[in-house]
Write a protein that holds these residues in place. Structure first.
Motif, PDB file in Angstrom:
ATOM      1  N   GLY A 184     -47.641  29.456  88.393  1.00 20.44           N
ATOM      2  CA  GLY A 184     -46.200  29.521  88.627  1.00 20.44           C
ATOM      3  C   GLY A 184     -45.396  29.915  87.419  1.00 20.44           C
ATOM      4  N   GLY A 185     -46.056  30.224  86.283  1.00 17.41           N
ATOM      5  CA  GLY A 185     -45.345  30.540  85.054  1.00 17.41           C
ATOM      6  C   GLY A 185     -44.751  31.927  85.046  1.00 17.41           C
ATOM      7  N   LEU A 186     -44.024  32.226  83.993  1.00 20.94           N
ATOM      8  CA  LEU A 186     -43.329  33.500  83.842  1.00 20.94           C
ATOM      9  C   LEU A 186     -44.320  34.666  83.792  1.00 20.94           C
ATOM     10  CD1 LEU A 186     -40.691  35.111  83.179  1.00 20.94           C
ATOM     11  CD2 LEU A 186     -41.284  34.727  80.766  1.00 20.94           C
ATOM     12  N   GLU A 187     -43.966  35.723  84.528  1.00 24.02           N
ATOM     13  CA  GLU A 187     -44.735  36.963  84.488  1.00 24.02           C
ATOM     14  C   GLU A 187     -43.778  38.138  84.576  1.00 24.02           C
ATOM     15  OE1 GLU A 187     -47.773  37.254  87.402  1.00 24.02           O
ATOM     16  OE2 GLU A 187     -49.008  35.653  86.548  1.00 24.02           O
ATOM     17  N   VAL A 188     -44.084  39.208  83.844  1.00 20.00           N
ATOM     18  CA  VAL A 188     -43.344  40.461  83.990  1.00 20.00           C
ATOM     19  C   VAL A 188     -44.332  41.532  84.460  1.00 20.00           C
ATOM     20  CG1 VAL A 188     -41.542  39.960  82.316  1.00 20.00           C
ATOM     21  CG2 VAL A 188     -43.681  40.946  81.526  1.00 20.00           C
ATOM     22  N   SER A 189     -43.813  42.484  85.230  1.00 19.35           N
ATOM     23  CA  SER A 189     -44.694  43.473  85.839  1.00 19.35           C
ATOM     24  C   SER A 189     -43.976  44.808  85.973  1.00 19.35           C
ATOM     25  CB  SER A 189     -45.154  42.984  87.219  1.00 19.35           C
ATOM     26  OG  SER A 189     -45.851  44.006  87.916  1.00 19.35           O
ATOM     27  N   THR A 190     -44.746  45.894  85.902  1.00 15.70           N
ATOM     28  CA  THR A 190     -44.207  47.234  86.141  1.00 15.70           C
ATOM     29  C   THR A 190     -44.426  47.667  87.588  1.00 15.70           C
ATOM     30  OG1 THR A 190     -46.284  48.279  85.439  1.00 15.70           O
ATOM     31  CG2 THR A 190     -44.601  47.926  83.757  1.00 15.70           C
ATOM     32  N   GLY A 191     -44.940  46.772  88.413  1.00 10.31           N
ATOM     33  CA  GLY A 191     -45.194  47.115  89.806  1.00 10.31           C
ATOM     34  C   GLY A 191     -46.606  47.635  89.993  1.00 10.31           C
ATOM     35  N   LYS A 192     -46.798  48.374  91.079  1.00 11.42           N
ATOM     36  CA  LYS A 192     -48.123  48.887  91.406  1.00 11.42           C
ATOM     37  C   LYS A 192     -48.546  50.035  90.501  1.00 11.42           C
ATOM     38  CE  LYS A 192     -47.823  47.615  96.296  1.00 11.42           C
ATOM     39  NZ  LYS A 192     -47.869  48.109  97.708  1.00 11.42           N
ATOM     40  N   VAL A 193     -47.581  50.706  89.880  1.00  8.09           N
ATOM     41  CA  VAL A 193     -47.881  51.858  89.022  1.00  8.09           C
ATOM     42  C   VAL A 193     -47.551  51.502  87.575  1.00  8.09           C
ATOM     43  CG1 VAL A 193     -47.368  54.282  88.552  1.00  8.09           C
ATOM     44  CG2 VAL A 193     -47.365  53.445  90.903  1.00  8.09           C
ATOM     45  N   SER A 194     -48.513  51.703  86.695  1.00  5.15           N
ATOM     46  CA  SER A 194     -48.311  51.357  85.283  1.00  5.15           C
ATOM     47  C   SER A 194     -48.101  52.581  84.409  1.00  5.15           C
ATOM     48  CB  SER A 194     -49.521  50.571  84.760  1.00  5.15           C
ATOM     49  OG  SER A 194     -50.701  51.347  84.876  1.00  5.15           O
ATOM     50  N   SER A 195     -47.984  53.773  85.020  1.00  7.46           N
ATOM     51  CA  SER A 195     -47.746  54.985  84.249  1.00  7.46           C
ATOM     52  C   SER A 195     -47.050  56.015  85.127  1.00  7.46           C
ATOM     53  CB  SER A 195     -49.068  55.568  83.713  1.00  7.46           C
ATOM     54  OG  SER A 195     -49.905  55.973  84.779  1.00  7.46           O
ATOM     55  N   VAL A 196     -46.452  57.009  84.478  1.00  9.44           N
ATOM     56  CA  VAL A 196     -45.768  58.068  85.219  1.00  9.44           C
ATOM     57  C   VAL A 196     -45.860  59.361  84.431  1.00  9.44           C
ATOM     58  CG1 VAL A 196     -43.483  57.708  84.191  1.00  9.44           C
ATOM     59  CG2 VAL A 196     -43.660  58.637  86.501  1.00  9.44           C
ATOM     60  N   GLU A 197     -45.896  60.472  85.161  1.00 10.49           N
ATOM     61  CA  GLU A 197     -45.901  61.796  84.556  1.00 10.49           C
ATOM     62  C   GLU A 197     -44.572  62.453  84.889  1.00 10.49           C
ATOM     63  OE1 GLU A 197     -48.455  65.353  85.876  1.00 10.49           O
ATOM     64  OE2 GLU A 197     -49.643  64.407  84.285  1.00 10.49           O
ATOM     65  N   ALA A 198     -43.803  62.848  83.881  1.00 16.16           N
ATOM     66  CA  ALA A 198     -42.459  63.382  84.100  1.00 16.16           C
ATOM     67  C   ALA A 198     -42.270  64.689  83.343  1.00 16.16           C
ATOM     68  CB  ALA A 198     -41.405  62.364  83.658  1.00 16.16           C
ATOM     69  N   MET A 199     -41.354  65.485  83.884  1.00 15.41           N
ATOM     70  CA  MET A 199     -41.054  66.792  83.287  1.00 15.41           C
ATOM     71  C   MET A 199     -40.236  66.639  82.006  1.00 15.41           C
ATOM     72  SD  MET A 199     -42.001  69.660  84.987  1.00 15.41           S
ATOM     73  CE  MET A 199     -40.652  70.813  84.757  1.00 15.41           C
ATOM     74  N   ASN A 200     -40.507  67.500  81.056  1.00  9.22           N
ATOM     75  CA  ASN A 200     -39.706  67.566  79.837  1.00  9.22           C
ATOM     76  C   ASN A 200     -38.247  67.867  80.189  1.00  9.22           C
ATOM     77  OD1 ASN A 200     -38.979  67.795  77.116  1.00  9.22           O
ATOM     78  ND2 ASN A 200     -39.437  69.996  77.099  1.00  9.22           N
ATOM     79  N   GLY A 201     -37.309  67.037  79.676  1.00  6.58           N
ATOM     80  CA  GLY A 201     -35.892  67.220  79.955  1.00  6.58           C
ATOM     81  C   GLY A 201     -35.383  66.429  81.137  1.00  6.58           C
ATOM     82  N   SER A 202     -36.259  65.740  81.849  1.00  4.10           N
ATOM     83  CA  SER A 202     -35.835  64.966  83.014  1.00  4.10           C
ATOM     84  C   SER A 202     -35.480  63.535  82.617  1.00  4.10           C
ATOM     85  CB  SER A 202     -36.941  64.953  84.075  1.00  4.10           C
ATOM     86  OG  SER A 202     -38.099  64.291  83.582  1.00  4.10           O
ATOM     87  N   THR A 203     -35.027  62.763  83.598  1.00  3.04           N
ATOM     88  CA  THR A 203     -34.720  61.348  83.405  1.00  3.04           C
ATOM     89  C   THR A 203     -35.774  60.520  84.120  1.00  3.04           C
ATOM     90  OG1 THR A 203     -32.353  61.785  83.244  1.00  3.04           O
ATOM     91  CG2 THR A 203     -33.011  59.539  83.791  1.00  3.04           C
ATOM     92  N   VAL A 204     -36.274  59.484  83.454  1.00  2.00           N
ATOM     93  CA  VAL A 204     -37.360  58.697  84.026  1.00  2.00           C
ATOM     94  C   VAL A 204     -36.990  57.217  84.031  1.00  2.00           C
ATOM     95  CG1 VAL A 204     -38.545  58.409  81.807  1.00  2.00           C
ATOM     96  CG2 VAL A 204     -39.859  58.251  83.916  1.00  2.00           C
ATOM     97  N   LEU A 205     -37.422  56.529  85.086  1.00  2.00           N
ATOM     98  CA  LEU A 205     -37.223  55.086  85.199  1.00  2.00           C
ATOM     99  C   LEU A 205     -38.404  54.357  84.592  1.00  2.00           C
ATOM    100  CD1 LEU A 205     -35.697  52.581  86.430  1.00  2.00           C
ATOM    101  CD2 LEU A 205     -37.155  52.907  88.450  1.00  2.00           C
TER     102      LEU A 205
END
Length: 233
Positions: free
Chosen positions: A37-58
């Motif tokens: 039941g302790g504190l946990e942080v998570s990035t969700g089901k995906v731990s990485s992303v590939e994004a285009m140069n010049g774009s905005t990423v979450l």
């Protein structure tokens, strides 16, 4: 008396060992509940992303705690070849209270909310230098400053990779062919049934008309026979 003393010491020794065992089980149970039941942080089901140069990423990050939160401290860091560069930090005083945060990077925006237990950030106009690991960290005062962190990896590319759709096209073509074949079979079956029903109706009409003609012929012949067989007065 000596035997009694010996048995008494044996019984007390068993009681002490039983108490120790029960205490150990209680501690293990408490530790198990604390870890679950302790504190946990998570990035969700995906731990990485590939994004285009010049774009905005979450850069996603959410926190959870069955015990609840109080003065939850959080921050984001970028791992620049072993050097941690702070992007932002903040505090959530209590559950349902929106976080107070500080931004330490010109191209970072905080988009989190305590309503969704979200402490995510946006990274604007990314460059190849932004590629790497981003660390989301949180510490909960209500859990005696229990802390947890997670890593999200960003890959920056010139253009997105084209996905090979050959297998998808083959599967769609096969499914389309099968569906088309099933439709053709059903149409042929419907036509065959339709013509068979028409033939049955024609046969029934022929039988009815022929039986009527036979009755008429027999009736006429009988009438003629009767007329001939009637004696003259």
């Amino acid at each position: 008396m000596a035997s009694v003393g010996s048995n008494g010491s044996t019984v007390s020794g068993r009681l002490r060992s039983g108490d120790v065992l029960h205490a150990g089980l209680a501690v293990a149970l408490l530790l198990g509940v604390w870890s679950v039941g302790g504190l946990e942080v998570s990035t969700g089901k995906v731990s990485s992303v590939e994004a285009m140069n010049g774009s905005t990423v979450l850069l996603p990050c959410t926190y959870s705690s069955c015990i609840g939160i109080k003065n939850l401290f959080f921050n984001w860091h970028y791992n620049d070849n072993g050097t941690l560069i702070k992007l932002c930090d903040g505090v959530i005083r209590a559950e349902g209270v929106e976080p107070k945060y500080n931004i330490n990077h010109s191209r970072v925006s905080f988009v989190g909310s305590s309503e969704s237990s979200n402490i995510s950030i946006l990274l604007w106009n990314i460059t190849f230098e932004d590629e790497g690991q981003y660390i989301c960290f949180a510490r909960n005062q209500k859990e005696k400053n229990r802390n947890h962190s997670t890593i999200f990896t960003l890959f920056v590319v010139d253009q997105m990779k084209e996905v090979d759709k050959t297998l998808t096209v083959i599967i769609v073509s096969v499914l389309g062919g099968v569906i088309g074949l099933v439709i053709i079979v059903m149409v042929i079956k419907a036509l065959v049934v339709h013509f068979l029903l028409k033939d049955d109706e024609k046969n029934k009409e022929c039988l009815v008309s022929s039986s009527g003609n036979d009755n008429t012929d027999h009736g006429l012949r009988g009438a003629k026979a009767d007329a001939k067989g009637t004696p003259k007065a």
